[in-house]
Enzyme design. Structure first.
Site, PDB file in Angstrom:
ATOM      1  N   ASP B 243      23.212 -60.385 -12.785  1.00 24.81           N
ATOM      2  CA  ASP B 243      24.539 -59.720 -12.254  1.00 24.81           C
ATOM      3  C   ASP B 243      25.416 -59.620 -13.565  1.00 24.81           C
ATOM      4  O   ASP B 243      25.012 -60.003 -14.488  1.00 24.81           O
ATOM      5  CB  ASP B 243      25.322 -60.549 -11.097  1.00 24.81           C
ATOM      6  CG  ASP B 243      26.380 -59.726 -10.176  1.00 24.81           C
ATOM      7  OD1 ASP B 243      26.664 -58.938 -10.676  1.00 24.81           O
ATOM      8  OD2 ASP B 243      25.962 -60.072  -9.131  1.00 24.81           O
ATOM      9  N   ASN B 293      19.502 -53.992  -5.943  1.00 29.29           N
ATOM     10  CA  ASN B 293      20.746 -54.283  -4.847  1.00 29.29           C
ATOM     11  C   ASN B 293      22.052 -53.906  -5.209  1.00 29.29           C
ATOM     12  O   ASN B 293      22.958 -53.718  -4.529  1.00 29.29           O
ATOM     13  CB  ASN B 293      20.540 -55.949  -4.325  1.00 29.29           C
ATOM     14  CG  ASN B 293      21.611 -56.417  -3.574  1.00 29.29           C
ATOM     15  OD1 ASN B 293      21.764 -55.768  -2.432  1.00 29.29           O
ATOM     16  ND2 ASN B 293      22.445 -57.028  -4.423  1.00 29.29           N
ATOM     17  N   ALA B 294      22.069 -54.123  -6.702  1.00 30.70           N
ATOM     18  CA  ALA B 294      23.728 -53.738  -7.235  1.00 30.70           C
ATOM     19  C   ALA B 294      24.266 -52.536  -6.757  1.00 30.70           C
ATOM     20  O   ALA B 294      23.445 -51.603  -6.904  1.00 30.70           O
ATOM     21  CB  ALA B 294      23.514 -53.975  -8.908  1.00 30.70           C
ATOM     22  N   GLY B 295      25.544 -52.785  -6.486  1.00 31.96           N
ATOM     23  CA  GLY B 295      25.943 -51.348  -5.977  1.00 31.96           C
ATOM     24  C   GLY B 295      27.521 -51.699  -5.946  1.00 31.96           C
ATOM     25  O   GLY B 295      27.894 -52.684  -5.786  1.00 31.96           O
ATOM     26  N   TYR B 358      29.939 -42.603  -3.054  1.00 29.50           N
ATOM     27  CA  TYR B 358      28.985 -43.869  -2.769  1.00 29.50           C
ATOM     28  C   TYR B 358      27.673 -43.012  -1.636  1.00 29.50           C
ATOM     29  O   TYR B 358      26.780 -43.263  -1.850  1.00 29.50           O
ATOM     30  CB  TYR B 358      30.073 -44.636  -1.672  1.00 29.50           C
ATOM     31  CG  TYR B 358      28.940 -45.652  -0.936  1.00 29.50           C
ATOM     32  CD1 TYR B 358      28.829 -46.748  -2.206  1.00 29.50           C
ATOM     33  CD2 TYR B 358      28.790 -45.842   0.004  1.00 29.50           C
ATOM     34  CE1 TYR B 358      27.987 -48.072  -1.621  1.00 29.50           C
ATOM     35  CE2 TYR B 358      27.918 -47.060   0.667  1.00 29.50           C
ATOM     36  CZ  TYR B 358      27.642 -47.980  -0.435  1.00 29.50           C
ATOM     37  OH  TYR B 358      27.079 -49.094   0.210  1.00 29.50           O
TER      38      TYR B 358
END
Lengths: 452, 452
Positions: B243, B293-295, B358
């Site tokens: 992260d 998964n980062a968003g 997005y």
């Protein structure tokens, strides 16, 4: 069949109340009347660096009498446009998507009511790299979001254009652009349309795009089918209107009104396909366009559904279409340049409670388009489907009020569509000029929230 | 982060009130706990005449300890099943769809709560005739309708299985069947999953399907990412939790809790991909599974959105995934049998108001799967995406109450999903046993009504 709320909202007192209470505000949609100009204002046409379609689009829209504007010269912040058209085929990676922002951000409030957003892209199979295909696929997220965001009857579509169409046949893209820009596509939004090469013939008069075509419409006595018969006849077609004998009076009325002919036939009868083929052969020698509109519902949850309800719905909505296609094609009654258009449904895309039979049949119609259109392409015949959402008919008028209101409002137009909206969309797919459009399933749903 | 209404409904007083007033009735979903049997009851397995998968399914479910029942012998109307599995691969035309009715109609009330409906079909490209392809496509309408109709936490899926898998590798279908039957798929419904041939390796212990796998999880400090790190570690993976430096404390906590390692890195930094590659190479020599998964979200309507909001969202959610994939693949750090799983979103499928940036990025993720998965298949690496719907996180907890309630209830489960539901689905796609599953976008949305 009337949306009293929408009428109220469009009245003087209604407008004041809607504004004050923040109620849903269904706009009055621009719909097509013969003689209308293609668009009611100028069109802003932009292109990403290295795009391949802008020149062709400039040419065909100019010839169509459209006043085109260039974004580089669009410095007047008060200018209003009938459409924003963007050629995104030059975008080859995700960083390049920024060009979409640069074009649309300053113009987000510049559209006239019932304005149009059209983005042109390259289909995945023709992209040179995964990065290009990724960026081109990303266009879908933009156009669908714009469709939900802009409001006031604005529609937004993504059109993927194959490279085949670049040089030779500008008419292949023209039919689709004309449909999308015009009031004919009033209730079509958030759609992804694929345009390729194909047998496309420009009409002498774009106000009579079906001039002289022999068109069969099943289920023509009422509702969408009757609207369809009227729209196709208005656009120049010789309509053969078909329905079951029990609907004979209503059918005759429609046929007489439009100067077409009527055929009473139960499509599920074993000899129906051959009788129909013989009728068409003897009267017209061919059928240029077949519209499979006939359909029934027999709703019940699966546990309470008797076998007849299952069988009838599958047979009328799906199997009979297959049988008729097979016989008409075997006997070569649909010539090259012919069109088949089937009616599917949002229920066939998303499924629906109480409609396992109906949704199965309508999902099958999508399978029919997917599997048969490549075969028919070889013969110069196109095959597409429309999938109506909430359309105001005598059937939807019977839905309980609250559910009806939810269905009506849960879309980008905040209102139900009219039978004529479905008819205009089928009409476009039936045009001789639309030969480059095949294998599509186009929703006529005002960009309903419902989907899969 | 809590759905108080659902808790209330599951209380004694709540149940009485819900029944009396006809309020939404979110069921308590069966979720996975290590050591659980695959299913909490017998499974009814049926097949259309001439189907090709029933034998394989019988074998693998029997070995998995499942008690199978035969519809011909299912005469006890009070019998209750944990799942209804139907092999529909033998259906070759629309008339044959009647066999679906014959199987499901008598069993429509026979499922236990959180029961499973699984229909197996043949993908269109492998159907011998348009009629067969049409009927196989029609299966989608049935399964999606059943998902909306059966209620009580029942899920319904359609699995298209290529012929490649018939003979050789039963494990290819096994992983998917195990996931769908288990509580791991609690919030996955109405999905169409494609299973083909691929490098699939059965685990020694199906309760530790990721044993020894090195798994990178980006965005692992919080929400779905943290749940994901926990689920993957529980299932045997060595988790590398990544992260941004600003989330370092939360990240360290997650990594410590699961015995994984933590990497603080801003994925948008120009040197991030090489630094990450070097870290993985030096510490582990490889990475078996990469979970993107980062968003981030930076919501604004397009007219009010500044360019930074556009750029950041596209870069974090899409471009950085591309850059990292490229470097890891170039350096051969993802071995054959490797897995990449990306997180898309329903907004990437349907578009969303205020999320042009997005939705564009998340539609791009779908494009990434579509375009890169065929390339990676050659290297024995699978690539899939999940598209979460309404998931209960600290982000959704901030949504205004009425909109939050609408999002929560507008799906077949009448409740939001939990981060663990997304994590379990990603976990399944990451298993060495899931090599036959590539190129899929699987929604984790409780069959949300929203779609395209």
């Amino acid at each position: 069949m009337t949306d009293r709320y929408a009428s109220f909202v469009q009245s003087g007192a209604g407008r004041a109340l809607v504004k004050r209470l923040g109620l849903p505000d269904p706009p009055r949609l621009r719909r097509h009347t013969p003689g209308d100009p293609l668009v009611p204002g100028p069109v802003l046409l932009g292109a990403a660096a290295g795009s391949r379609l802008a020149e062709q689009v400039t040419k065909l829209l100019t010839l169509a009498g459209v006043e085109l504007r260039d974004p580089a010269a669009a410095t007047d912040a008060t200018a209003r446009y009938a459409a924003l058209v963007y050629d995104a085929t030059g975008i080859t990676d995700s960083a390049g998507l920024r060009q979409l922002y640069d074009f649309f951000h300053p113009q987000a409030r510049a559209l006239l009511p019932s304005g149009r957003v059209i983005v042109l892209g390259t289909p995945s199979a023709e992209c040179g790299t995964p990065r290009e295909a990724t960026a081109q696929r990303a266009l879908e997220g933009l156009t669908r979001s714009i469709g939900k965001e802009f409001g006031r009857g604005v529609t937004a579509q993504l059109v993927y254009v194959t490279r085949d169409g670049d040089a030779g046949t500008p008419v292949s893209l023209e039919a689709t652009l004309r449909f999308l820009l015009s009031g004919r596509s009033a209730y079509v939004s958030g759609q992804v349309i694929r345009v390729g090469a194909g047998t496309a013939t420009a009409p002498a008069d774009w106000d009579r795009p079906l001039d002289g075509q022999v068109v069969l419409v099943t289920g023509a006595a009422r509702g969408i089918g009757a609207a369809l018969a009227r729209v196709l006849a208005r656009d120049g077609a010789k309509v053969v209107a078909l329905d079951v004998p029990a609907a004979g009076d209503a059918l005759a009325e429609v046929a007489n009104e439009i100067g077409g002919s009527a055929v009473q036939l139960d499509l599920t009868a074993p000899d129906a396909p051959t009788r129909l083929a013989e009728h068409l052969a003897s009267r017209h020698g061919r059928v240029d366009v077949v519209v499979h509109n006939a359909g029934i519902t027999r709703d019940k949850t699966l546990g309470r559904m008797d076998a007849d309800r299952w069988d009838q719905v599958i047979d009328v909505n799906l199997s009979s279409q297959e049988r008729i296609n097979d016989v008409l094609l075997e006997r070569d009654l649909i010539p090259a340049g012919g069109r088949i258009v089937s009616v599917s449904s949002i229920a066939g895309i998303a499924g629906n409670r109480g409609q396992t039979n109906y949704a199965t049949s309508k999902a099958g119609v999508i399978g029919l388009v997917d599997s048969l259109s490549p075969v028919l392409r070889e013969r110069g015949i196109s095959l597409n489907a429309v999938a109506p959402g909430f359309i105001e008919t005598r059937l939807t008028a019977r839905i309980p009020l609250l559910i009806r209101e939810a269905g009506r409002r849960m879309n980008s137009m905040a209102q139900g569509g009219l039978p004529v909206d479905v008819a205009e969309t089928i009409g476009w797919l039936a045009w001789p000029a639309s030969g480059a459009v095949t294998g599509n399933v186009v929703r006529v749903c005002g960009q309903s929230l419902l989907g899969a």
